[in-house]
Write a protein that holds these residues in place. Structure first.
Motif, PDB file in Angstrom:
ATOM      1  N   THR A 195     -10.537  22.286  32.139  1.00  0.00           N
ATOM      2  CA  THR A 195     -11.160  21.143  32.800  1.00  0.00           C
ATOM      3  C   THR A 195     -12.498  21.475  33.443  1.00  0.00           C
ATOM      4  OG1 THR A 195      -9.936  21.596  34.853  1.00  0.00           O
ATOM      5  CG2 THR A 195      -8.910  20.090  33.267  1.00  0.00           C
ATOM      6  N   ALA A 196     -12.793  22.752  33.652  1.00  0.00           N
ATOM      7  CA  ALA A 196     -14.050  23.142  34.296  1.00  0.00           C
ATOM      8  C   ALA A 196     -15.210  22.977  33.324  1.00  0.00           C
ATOM      9  CB  ALA A 196     -13.979  24.594  34.758  1.00  0.00           C
ATOM     10  N   PRO A 197     -16.375  22.525  33.797  1.00  0.00           N
ATOM     11  CA  PRO A 197     -17.567  22.557  32.949  1.00  0.00           C
ATOM     12  C   PRO A 197     -17.765  23.978  32.419  1.00  0.00           C
ATOM     13  CG  PRO A 197     -18.003  21.353  34.971  1.00  0.00           C
ATOM     14  CD  PRO A 197     -16.662  21.996  35.150  1.00  0.00           C
ATOM     15  N   THR A 198     -18.042  24.100  31.126  1.00  0.00           N
ATOM     16  CA  THR A 198     -18.020  25.408  30.482  1.00  0.00           C
ATOM     17  C   THR A 198     -19.285  25.668  29.685  1.00  0.00           C
ATOM     18  OG1 THR A 198     -15.598  25.336  30.297  1.00  0.00           O
ATOM     19  CG2 THR A 198     -16.749  26.885  28.857  1.00  0.00           C
ATOM     20  N   LEU A 199     -19.802  26.880  29.843  1.00  0.00           N
ATOM     21  CA  LEU A 199     -20.905  27.385  29.032  1.00  0.00           C
ATOM     22  C   LEU A 199     -20.407  28.609  28.288  1.00  0.00           C
ATOM     23  CD1 LEU A 199     -23.960  27.546  28.200  1.00  0.00           C
ATOM     24  CD2 LEU A 199     -24.271  29.032  30.214  1.00  0.00           C
TER      25      LEU A 199
ATOM     26  N   GLU B  72     -15.895  27.338  17.147  1.00  0.00           N
ATOM     27  CA  GLU B  72     -14.582  26.699  17.288  1.00  0.00           C
ATOM     28  C   GLU B  72     -14.130  26.693  18.749  1.00  0.00           C
ATOM     29  OE1 GLU B  72     -13.069  28.139  12.847  1.00  0.00           O
ATOM     30  OE2 GLU B  72     -12.384  29.166  14.659  1.00  0.00           O
ATOM     31  N   THR B  73     -14.432  27.768  19.468  1.00  0.00           N
ATOM     32  CA  THR B  73     -14.054  27.834  20.875  1.00  0.00           C
ATOM     33  C   THR B  73     -14.785  26.763  21.674  1.00  0.00           C
ATOM     34  OG1 THR B  73     -13.672  30.219  20.693  1.00  0.00           O
ATOM     35  CG2 THR B  73     -13.934  29.314  22.910  1.00  0.00           C
ATOM     36  N   ALA B  74     -16.092  26.684  21.492  1.00  0.00           N
ATOM     37  CA  ALA B  74     -16.877  25.680  22.215  1.00  0.00           C
ATOM     38  C   ALA B  74     -16.458  24.262  21.831  1.00  0.00           C
ATOM     39  CB  ALA B  74     -18.364  25.893  21.937  1.00  0.00           C
ATOM     40  N   ALA B  75     -16.173  24.056  20.546  1.00  0.00           N
ATOM     41  CA  ALA B  75     -15.790  22.715  20.093  1.00  0.00           C
ATOM     42  C   ALA B  75     -14.444  22.288  20.667  1.00  0.00           C
ATOM     43  CB  ALA B  75     -15.738  22.678  18.570  1.00  0.00           C
TER      44      ALA B  75
ATOM     45  N   THR C 235     -17.195  36.157  23.933  1.00  0.00           N
ATOM     46  CA  THR C 235     -15.745  36.031  23.813  1.00  0.00           C
ATOM     47  C   THR C 235     -15.419  34.760  23.046  1.00  0.00           C
ATOM     48  OG1 THR C 235     -13.688  36.256  25.069  1.00  0.00           O
ATOM     49  CG2 THR C 235     -15.307  34.703  25.923  1.00  0.00           C
ATOM     50  N   ALA C 236     -14.165  34.645  22.640  1.00  0.00           N
ATOM     51  CA  ALA C 236     -13.709  33.464  21.916  1.00  0.00           C
ATOM     52  C   ALA C 236     -12.233  33.253  22.234  1.00  0.00           C
ATOM     53  CB  ALA C 236     -13.929  33.631  20.407  1.00  0.00           C
ATOM     54  N   TYR C 237     -11.610  32.284  21.559  1.00  0.00           N
ATOM     55  CA  TYR C 237     -10.224  31.932  21.865  1.00  0.00           C
ATOM     56  C   TYR C 237      -9.238  33.043  21.520  1.00  0.00           C
ATOM     57  CZ  TYR C 237     -10.203  30.850  16.846  1.00  0.00           C
ATOM     58  OH  TYR C 237     -10.327  30.927  15.474  1.00  0.00           O
TER      59      TYR C 237
END
Length: 266
Positions: A208-212, A229-232, A126-128
């Motif tokens: 705010t949650a740690p995300t993978l 871009e989503t991860a960044a 998934t992405a933004y």
């Protein structure tokens, strides 16, 4: 492995199957043609196989789908609010959430709008926002559902760029769609339209949650840059890409290994 399964419904009407026992892990399902928990048979066996590694690791996995009877015009924000209320009513505090595909879009909207509901966030495939291939697939699915037909074969371009392979896999995809074809397409249309309008690119910093974030190098629903871009955009997010995997990467052994390592890290 014999996994105990308990069906249920969250307070806001979201159907779930609870697999195993232990600490909760909420799994938001990818796209389904019907808004319900997997019935006994092949669908439930597939769901059981996907969650088995997490159950074996000591989690009680809540396989969760969307609410039946979703009205056309429902926004992704409204869907996320239903999920946030359901989680607050069911659990004592924030819980880890794993979302795949459409479930990943919901999970990301949930983490943006209701950060207090999510302890750790795993976004798979998934992405933004939807990519161009995903948007085209959605339009074709809606058109097919309104005619009472299966449009799942239209997913072939998202699985492979090879025209010959697209033709070969279209038939089993079409047959699979016929087995899961809904009598009333309104739920499908409502969810697809909500996801079509989904776009949190400018709000990713609110997570705010740690995300993978996990993606497949052969998942053509999105161009690769959208995953990056989503991860960044999410503070501190990790991105893991499996170059030879496609959209349905949950069954990959490395997926459960990497997700469990992430969930267990502090």
């Amino acid at each position: 492995m014999d996994i105990p399964i308990t069906p249920g419904t969250f307070s806001t009407g979201l159907p779930y199957l609870a697999f195993g026992s232990g600490e909760p892990l909420v799994y938001l399902s990818g796209f389904t043609m019907t808004h319900g928990a997997p019935p006994p048979g092949p669908q439930r066996r597939r769901a059981t196989a996907l969650v088995a590694p997490f159950v074996a690791a000591g989690y009680q996995v809540f396989w969760t789908n969307r609410r039946p009877g979703m009205r056309v015009g429902t926004t992704m924000g409204e869907v996320a609010t239903e999920h946030a209320e359901a989680l607050r009513d069911r659990f004592a505090g924030p819980v880890p959430v794993l979302g795949h595909a459409t479930g990943g879009s919901i999970a990301l909207q949930l983490a943006v709008d209701h950060p207090g509901a999510v302890d750790r966030l795993v976004l798979a495939s998934t992405a933004y926002a939807l990519g161009p291939v995903g948007r085209r697939f959605h339009r074709e699915l809606i058109a097919a559902a309104e005619r009472g037909r299966s449009g799942m074969h239209k997913a072939a371009p998202a699985i492979t760029r090879n025209p010959l392979l697209q033709r070969l896999i279209a038939v089993p995809l079409w047959l699979a769609g016929r087995m899961d074809r809904p009598e009333d397409p309104s739920d499908v249309k409502a969810m697809l339209l909500a996801e079509d309008a989904f776009d949190v690119r400018d709000r990713l910093a609110a997570v705010t949650a740690p995300t993978l974030l996990v993606c497949g190098g052969r998942d053509h629903m999105w161009p690769p840059e959208m995953f990056h871009e989503t991860a960044a955009g999410i503070p501190g997010a990790r991105l893991t890409c499996y170059p030879k995997r496609g959209h349905n990467l949950l069954a990959a052994p490395e997926f459960s290994t990497d997700v469990l390592a992430f969930l267990g890290s502090r």
